[in-house]
Design an enzyme around this catalytic site. Structure first.
Site, PDB file in Angstrom:
ATOM      1  N   GLY A  92       0.859  -1.285   0.316  1.00 58.44           N
ATOM      2  CA  GLY A  92       0.055   0.034  -0.162  1.00 58.44           C
ATOM      3  C   GLY A  92       0.478   1.672  -0.061  1.00 58.44           C
ATOM      4  O   GLY A  92       0.329   2.775  -0.345  1.00 58.44           O
ATOM      5  N   SER A 166      -3.252   9.889   7.649  1.00 56.11           N
ATOM      6  CA  SER A 166      -2.617   8.641   7.553  1.00 56.11           C
ATOM      7  C   SER A 166      -1.331   9.119   6.530  1.00 56.11           C
ATOM      8  O   SER A 166      -0.844  10.481   5.985  1.00 56.11           O
ATOM      9  CB  SER A 166      -3.888   8.124   5.846  1.00 56.11           C
ATOM     10  OG  SER A 166      -2.832   7.747   4.643  1.00 56.11           O
ATOM     11  N   ALA A 167       0.066   8.939   7.129  1.00 57.86           N
ATOM     12  CA  ALA A 167       0.981   9.394   6.803  1.00 57.86           C
ATOM     13  C   ALA A 167       1.687   8.945   5.240  1.00 57.86           C
ATOM     14  O   ALA A 167       2.125   9.934   4.507  1.00 57.86           O
ATOM     15  CB  ALA A 167       2.021   9.047   7.340  1.00 57.86           C
ATOM     16  N   ASP A 312       0.433  -0.073  12.841  1.00 54.05           N
ATOM     17  CA  ASP A 312       1.534  -1.388  12.822  1.00 54.05           C
ATOM     18  C   ASP A 312       1.462  -1.758  14.096  1.00 54.05           C
ATOM     19  O   ASP A 312       1.840  -3.394  13.750  1.00 54.05           O
ATOM     20  CB  ASP A 312       2.501  -0.940  11.715  1.00 54.05           C
ATOM     21  CG  ASP A 312       2.066  -0.260  10.475  1.00 54.05           C
ATOM     22  OD1 ASP A 312       0.795  -0.204  10.163  1.00 54.05           O
ATOM     23  OD2 ASP A 312       3.113   0.503   9.742  1.00 54.05           O
TER      24      ASP A 312
END
EC number: 2.5.1.19
Length: 427
Positions: A92, A166-167, A312
């Protein structure tokens, strides 16, 4: 595969592989810079290799020799139209960041990935890129891959508030903004990992950061650099948890990246009463040695601004919580649903099948500890972090066997995982 169970202790010292986020970005920045970039200690997991191959397909010369990646940068306008569709594999990060990179390229590309990536929505990045003048579309209203993209040399700057933390989206827009004529402003919902900002400055770029507001003036030129990639705290997280929950254990993890936007797991371990020591801090490289020991743990609450700093790590944190006394609540983590799998459901199903007590919620989990774990058959569904979480959980199993299906998914981010596990079991 059959996993190791019922171990007596874990002991030893390891260096975890290079940080995945920084490895991706080093290839991207090195390709877009003018001149030569050398990257040391890069992660050679499948995701990063996908990014490397994509830039080769876009005309960048990248050599992997004697443990060093050498990139002959082509500059912001130097990428060439590929002969074929670009394969992003399971990554992604690759497809989202490279969508931003190609926003200013005056040619058409198709980007595709594996079955898992093809289920992940890309509308969070396609919508703002369309506002900048990019022609980009995917499948269904959520723009699932494959994506078709045609960039433009007349890229418009953008003023954009991210609707989610969102990085990846932030970084995609920053890469696009570097090619637009004028000032772009990106406003974050919550602070996310800032590797793109750090590396942009390292490669001679300019930006201003004022709280959650990032301003980029384009167009810009970048210059090749030497990059040393620290160890990945997301990979180290599995050993941090293993050392805390396995009996009679002490683990030393060297050269782990401790960028402040990534250290949420350290905050959680301390909140749960875990024994964790941080030594040999290198403030320039933002790395340190982390030491953990077997600990008595208590439940905690995890949510809010902490979530982007450990998104994560939440699968392995869920395992940690099963071994803590009391209740742990994970909330504000609906982002887990659109990772490689729906990690809320898949984590709960996997650990519950081993005897845990986890209730999935709309935005997280409620975990009741302490649970005795037993044997089961677990499927990664192609998700590397589910595989490693299960392998660590298996270490505590005294009753029965643990079978892991699709264990090869672990190669996405940590090809040497089982070698390192063996060394710690026998340490």
């Amino acid at each position: 595969m059959k996993l190791k169970t019922n171990i007596r202790h874990l002991h030893g010292s390891i260096r975890v592989p290079g940080d995945k986020s920084i490895s991706h970005r080093s290839i991207i920045f090195g390709s877009l810079a003018e001149g030569e970039t050398k990257v040391y200690d890069i992660l050679r997991g499948e995701d990063v290799l996908s990014t490397m191959q994509v830039f080769r397909d876009l005309g960048v010369e990248i050599e992997d020799k004697d443990g060093v990646i050498t990139i002959q940068g082509v500059g912001m306008a130097g990428l060439k139209a590929p002969q074929n569709a670009l394969n992003m594999g399971n990554s992604g990060t690759s497809i989202r960041l490279i969508s931003g990179v190609l926003a200013g390229a005056d040619f058409e590309v198709e980007m595709f990935g594996d079955d898992s990536l093809s289920k992940r929505p890309m509308d969070r990045v396609t919508l703002p890129l369309k506002k900048m003048g990019v022609s980009i579309s995917g499948q269904t209203e959520r723009d699932l891959p494959p994506l078709r993209l045609k960039g433009t040399k007349n890229l418009r700057p953008i003023h954009y508030e991210l609707p989610i933390a969102s990085a990846q989206v932030k970084s995609a827009l920053m890469f696009a903004a570097l090619q637009a004529k004028g000032e772009s402003v990106i406003i974050e919902k919550e602070y996310t990992r800032n590797h793109t900002e750090d590396m942009l400055k390292q490669f001679g770029g300019h930006l201003s950061v004022d709280g959650k507001k990032i301003t980029v003036q384009g167009p810009q030129k970048l210059t090749g650099q030497k990059v040393v990639v620290p160890g990945d705290i997301s990979s180290a997280a599995f050993w941090l948890v293993a050392g805390l929950i396995a009996p009679n254990s002490r683990l030393v993890l060297q050269n782990v990246g401790i960028n402040e936007t990534r250290t949420g797991i350290i905050d959680v371990i301390r909140a749960m009463g875990g024994k964790l020591e941080i030594t040999e801090i290198d403030p320039v490289a933002k790395s340190a040695t982390l030491i953990v020991e077997s600990s008595d743990l208590k439940g905690t609450e995890i949510g809010g601004a902490l979530i982007p700093r450990l998104i994560d790590e939440l699968p392995i944190i869920a395992l940690l919580a099963t071994q803590a006394q009391g209740v742990t609540v994970i909330k504000d983590a609906e982002e887990l649903k659109v990772k490689e799998t729906d990690r809320i459901q898949v984590v709960a199903d996997a650990l519950n099948s081993m005897g845990a007590d986890i209730t999935p919620t709309a935005d997280g989990m409620i975990i009741k500890g302490k649970s005795a774990l037993h044997g089961a058959r677990v499927n990664t569904f192609g998700d590397h972090r589910i595989g490693m979480m299960t392998a660590i959980a298996a270490l505590l199993v005294a009753d029965g066997e643990v079978e892991l299906d699709r264990a090869e998914a672990i190669n996405t981010s940590y090809p040497s995982f089982f070698d390192d596990l063996e060394s710690l079991i026998h340490g």
